[in-house]
Motif scaffolding. Structure first.
Motif, PDB file in Angstrom:
ATOM      1  N   VAL A 228     -28.260  55.234   6.434  1.00 58.81           N
ATOM      2  CA  VAL A 228     -27.075  56.053   6.737  1.00 58.81           C
ATOM      3  C   VAL A 228     -27.356  57.087   7.842  1.00 58.81           C
ATOM      4  O   VAL A 228     -26.658  58.083   7.944  1.00 58.81           O
ATOM      5  CB  VAL A 228     -26.541  56.761   5.457  1.00 58.81           C
ATOM      6  CG1 VAL A 228     -25.945  55.758   4.496  1.00 58.81           C
ATOM      7  CG2 VAL A 228     -27.626  57.585   4.783  1.00 58.81           C
ATOM      8  N   GLU A 229     -28.367  56.807   8.641  1.00 57.12           N
ATOM      9  CA  GLU A 229     -28.646  57.697   9.783  1.00 57.12           C
ATOM     10  C   GLU A 229     -27.794  57.237  10.958  1.00 57.12           C
ATOM     11  O   GLU A 229     -28.243  56.474  11.814  1.00 57.12           O
ATOM     12  CB  GLU A 229     -30.145  57.675  10.125  1.00 57.12           C
ATOM     13  CG  GLU A 229     -31.019  58.318   9.061  1.00 57.12           C
ATOM     14  CD  GLU A 229     -30.512  59.684   8.618  1.00 57.12           C
ATOM     15  OE1 GLU A 229     -30.086  60.479   9.475  1.00 57.12           O
ATOM     16  OE2 GLU A 229     -30.504  59.938   7.395  1.00 57.12           O
ATOM     17  N   PHE A 230     -26.535  57.712  10.994  1.00 56.77           N
ATOM     18  CA  PHE A 230     -25.567  57.188  11.961  1.00 56.77           C
ATOM     19  C   PHE A 230     -25.559  57.941  13.296  1.00 56.77           C
ATOM     20  O   PHE A 230     -24.893  57.522  14.223  1.00 56.77           O
ATOM     21  CB  PHE A 230     -24.148  57.277  11.365  1.00 56.77           C
ATOM     22  CG  PHE A 230     -23.972  56.484  10.090  1.00 56.77           C
ATOM     23  CD1 PHE A 230     -24.087  55.101  10.095  1.00 56.77           C
ATOM     24  CD2 PHE A 230     -23.671  57.118   8.885  1.00 56.77           C
ATOM     25  CE1 PHE A 230     -23.905  54.364   8.928  1.00 56.77           C
ATOM     26  CE2 PHE A 230     -23.495  56.393   7.717  1.00 56.77           C
ATOM     27  CZ  PHE A 230     -23.608  55.013   7.744  1.00 56.77           C
ATOM     28  N   GLN A 231     -26.259  59.077  13.346  1.00 55.41           N
ATOM     29  CA  GLN A 231     -26.055  59.984  14.474  1.00 55.41           C
ATOM     30  C   GLN A 231     -26.247  59.345  15.845  1.00 55.41           C
ATOM     31  O   GLN A 231     -25.406  59.480  16.738  1.00 55.41           O
ATOM     32  CB  GLN A 231     -26.951  61.220  14.318  1.00 55.41           C
ATOM     33  CG  GLN A 231     -26.333  62.479  14.887  1.00 55.41           C
ATOM     34  CD  GLN A 231     -24.870  62.678  14.449  1.00 55.41           C
ATOM     35  OE1 GLN A 231     -24.579  62.739  13.250  1.00 55.41           O
ATOM     36  NE2 GLN A 231     -23.941  62.736  15.405  1.00 55.41           N
ATOM     37  N   ALA A 232     -27.344  58.604  16.016  1.00 58.21           N
ATOM     38  CA  ALA A 232     -27.642  58.026  17.337  1.00 58.21           C
ATOM     39  C   ALA A 232     -26.545  57.033  17.741  1.00 58.21           C
ATOM     40  O   ALA A 232     -26.140  56.973  18.919  1.00 58.21           O
ATOM     41  CB  ALA A 232     -29.002  57.333  17.307  1.00 58.21           C
ATOM     42  N   LEU A 233     -26.050  56.287  16.777  1.00 58.71           N
ATOM     43  CA  LEU A 233     -25.022  55.282  17.083  1.00 58.71           C
ATOM     44  C   LEU A 233     -23.681  55.947  17.395  1.00 58.71           C
ATOM     45  O   LEU A 233     -22.944  55.507  18.279  1.00 58.71           O
ATOM     46  CB  LEU A 233     -24.890  54.297  15.912  1.00 58.71           C
ATOM     47  CG  LEU A 233     -26.166  53.479  15.620  1.00 58.71           C
ATOM     48  CD1 LEU A 233     -25.974  52.593  14.392  1.00 58.71           C
ATOM     49  CD2 LEU A 233     -26.563  52.637  16.819  1.00 58.71           C
ATOM     50  N   ILE A 234     -23.408  57.044  16.696  1.00 60.01           N
ATOM     51  CA  ILE A 234     -22.161  57.774  16.964  1.00 60.01           C
ATOM     52  C   ILE A 234     -22.210  58.372  18.377  1.00 60.01           C
ATOM     53  O   ILE A 234     -21.216  58.360  19.115  1.00 60.01           O
ATOM     54  CB  ILE A 234     -21.916  58.834  15.860  1.00 60.01           C
ATOM     55  CG1 ILE A 234     -21.464  58.112  14.582  1.00 60.01           C
ATOM     56  CG2 ILE A 234     -20.888  59.884  16.297  1.00 60.01           C
ATOM     57  CD1 ILE A 234     -21.266  58.995  13.366  1.00 60.01           C
ATOM     58  N   THR A 235     -23.381  58.852  18.773  1.00 56.80           N
ATOM     59  CA  THR A 235     -23.537  59.379  20.143  1.00 56.80           C
ATOM     60  C   THR A 235     -23.301  58.266  21.162  1.00 56.80           C
ATOM     61  O   THR A 235     -22.651  58.469  22.201  1.00 56.80           O
ATOM     62  CB  THR A 235     -24.970  59.956  20.318  1.00 56.80           C
ATOM     63  OG1 THR A 235     -25.164  60.939  19.301  1.00 56.80           O
ATOM     64  CG2 THR A 235     -25.167  60.584  21.682  1.00 56.80           C
ATOM     65  N   GLN A 236     -23.801  57.067  20.834  1.00 54.63           N
ATOM     66  CA  GLN A 236     -23.596  55.922  21.732  1.00 54.63           C
ATOM     67  C   GLN A 236     -22.099  55.591  21.878  1.00 54.63           C
ATOM     68  O   GLN A 236     -21.621  55.286  22.970  1.00 54.63           O
ATOM     69  CB  GLN A 236     -24.327  54.707  21.158  1.00 54.63           C
ATOM     70  CG  GLN A 236     -25.222  54.009  22.162  1.00 54.63           C
ATOM     71  CD  GLN A 236     -25.969  52.862  21.506  1.00 54.63           C
ATOM     72  OE1 GLN A 236     -26.594  53.051  20.453  1.00 54.63           O
ATOM     73  NE2 GLN A 236     -25.908  51.687  22.091  1.00 54.63           N
ATOM     74  N   ILE A 237     -21.369  55.672  20.766  1.00 51.74           N
ATOM     75  CA  ILE A 237     -19.917  55.406  20.807  1.00 51.74           C
ATOM     76  C   ILE A 237     -19.237  56.420  21.734  1.00 51.74           C
ATOM     77  O   ILE A 237     -18.404  56.060  22.569  1.00 51.74           O
ATOM     78  CB  ILE A 237     -19.299  55.459  19.388  1.00 51.74           C
ATOM     79  CG1 ILE A 237     -19.820  54.301  18.529  1.00 51.74           C
ATOM     80  CG2 ILE A 237     -17.762  55.409  19.466  1.00 51.74           C
ATOM     81  CD1 ILE A 237     -19.435  54.366  17.061  1.00 51.74           C
TER      82      ILE A 237
END
Ligand code: PHB
Length: 413
Positions: A228-237
């Motif tokens: 559930v470490e979504f931060q990097a992917l959310i930044t990519q979005i």
């Protein structure tokens, strides 16, 4: 192993449903043995007098714990409504916590099938675990009802007459979203999910529908299940700036993703869509962050039909909680089994007739009208829902009577 996991030894003690306690069951069995020469019950009569052994293989711990519990509660609710019986037989429940771990799935399934000799297995939530269960069910010819996992193969290349779903296929609930998002004007979409069968198949189905409508998926993001470490992917979005995002997460992971997405402010600029699992059973924990999310699923909280109203009020009375799709699928799994068993007067030995009754079943589920295709997957409406007033409200039927294509299913006629 988690708290709820019943070690193998504990499984030897079934939890008997209301209407039959263990003492009464033993007294009944002794009574049969002492009936004497005046009455010789036939083998099927003895088999039907014995409780039906139902094995739950569900996640009672981990990110899908609530989903497993609601399936269990929904199934038991239906049994209680039949006076503790299915097809006229008392029910003995056996439980195993599969922890959503595919690597333990074959052993867990073998406990229920080999050691406990259950008549039917009900499970599970996770597609990878379900794959292993389907293989054991095929090898051992065990009756299996899948009350959630959407893995396409279960009603595709691995279909079998004795394997049913009371749920959906991964293809079925996501394909309709392609047209919905295109109709909403979105052309470039990013997808995000866990990297395992359910996520991959749901994204593929969405992409199939979206491409057919003329849209394109510009990036497919994924992380290992159940991280559930979504931060990097959310930044990519945020950097990719798509027109919209399509996501599959469920349970605890869906709660965190929706909150993280809103905390990053993306819910204000890049609309979030998904399969309905993103917001089903999770809104109380997601709060405001879930508002406005649009999803497709074979259920919505406000479906205005008698079966749904009755289901929601009895589920609330039993558990104190609001029912959701998982509870519905458990409830319908029991309804389906009851229908099959009733057709053969409780005799599991008459399986071809039982299976035929189940396959030709048409009933009014809380989700709406439901029937089955040749691979034993439900044919059902898929709704477009939006989170409003803390609920998944139906705003349209995204696609009526959606029938999974059952690609690769050869065993059924
Ligand atoms: C799956 O793994 O098939 C799965 C898990 C959770 C859901 C839906 C599908 O909510």
């Amino acid at each position: 192993m988690s708290d709820v996991t019943k070690p193998a030894a504990a499984l030897a003690h079934p939890i008997l449903t209301s209407g039959l306690d263990r003492r009464r069951f033993l007294a009944g069995a002794a009574g049969l043995a002492t009936l004497g020469a005046g009455f010789t019950p036939s083998a099927p009569a003895i088999a039907q007098a014995a409780p039906l052994k139902v094995g739950f293989m569900l996640p009672y711990s981990g990110t899908f714990a609530k989903l497993g519990k609601f399936i269990d509660d929904g199934f038991r609710l239906y049994v209680e409504q039949q006076g503790g019986k299915l097809g006229g037989r008392e029910v003995a429940f056996f439980q195993v916590d599969d922890e959503s771990k595919p690597e333990a799935a074959t052993d867990n399934m073998n406990r229920l099938v080999g050691r406990e000799k259950v008549d039917v297995v009900v499970g599970t939530v996770h597609s990878g675990v379900a794959m292993a269960m389907v293989k054991v069910a095929r090898d051992s010819n065990t009756m299996l009802i899948i009350p959630n996992a959407g893995v396409n193969e279960a009603t595709g290349p691995l279909c079998a007459p004795h394997i049913f779903r009371s749920s959906f296929s991964n293809w079925q609930v996501c394909y309709p979203m392609g047209k919905v998002m295109h109709d909403a004007g979105h052309r470039k979409v990013v997808t995000i999910t866990w990297r395992y069968a359910a996520g991959q198949q749901m994204v593929a189905a969405f992409k199939e529908g979206f491409s057919a409508a003329g849209g394109s998926v510009i990036e497919e993001l994924a992380l290992p299940f159940p991280e559930v470490e979504f931060q990097a992917l959310i930044t990519q979005i945020a950097t990719l700036k798509p027109d919209a995002v399509f996501a599959f997460f469920a349970g605890g992971g869906a709660v965190k993703f929706v909150k993280d997405y809103a905390a990053a402010g993306l819910n204000k600029t890049i609309p979030l869509y998904g399969s309905g699992f993103l917001t089903d059973g999770t809104i109380p924990a997601q709060g405001e962050a879930a508002n406005g999310i649009k999803t497709t699923l074979h259920y919505a909280d406000n479906l205005d039909n008698a079966a749904n109203k009755a289901f929601l009020s009895s589920f609330k009375a039993k558990t104190g909680q609001d029912g959701d799709i998982y509870a519905v699928q458990g409830f319908d799994g029991a309804a389906l089994l009851n229908l099959g068993l009733t057709a053969v007067k409780g005799d599991m030995g008459a399986r071809p007739a039982m299976i035929e009754a189940m396959r030709s079943a048409k009933f009014d589920s809380p989700r709406g009208p439901m029937s089955f295709n040749r691979a034993n997957n439900p044919v059902q409406d898929v709704y477009l829902r939006e989170v409003r007033n803390g609920r998944n409200e139906m705003i349209a039927i995204a696609q009526k009577s959606v029938d999974d294509p059952a690609r690769g299913c050869k065993a059924q006629s």
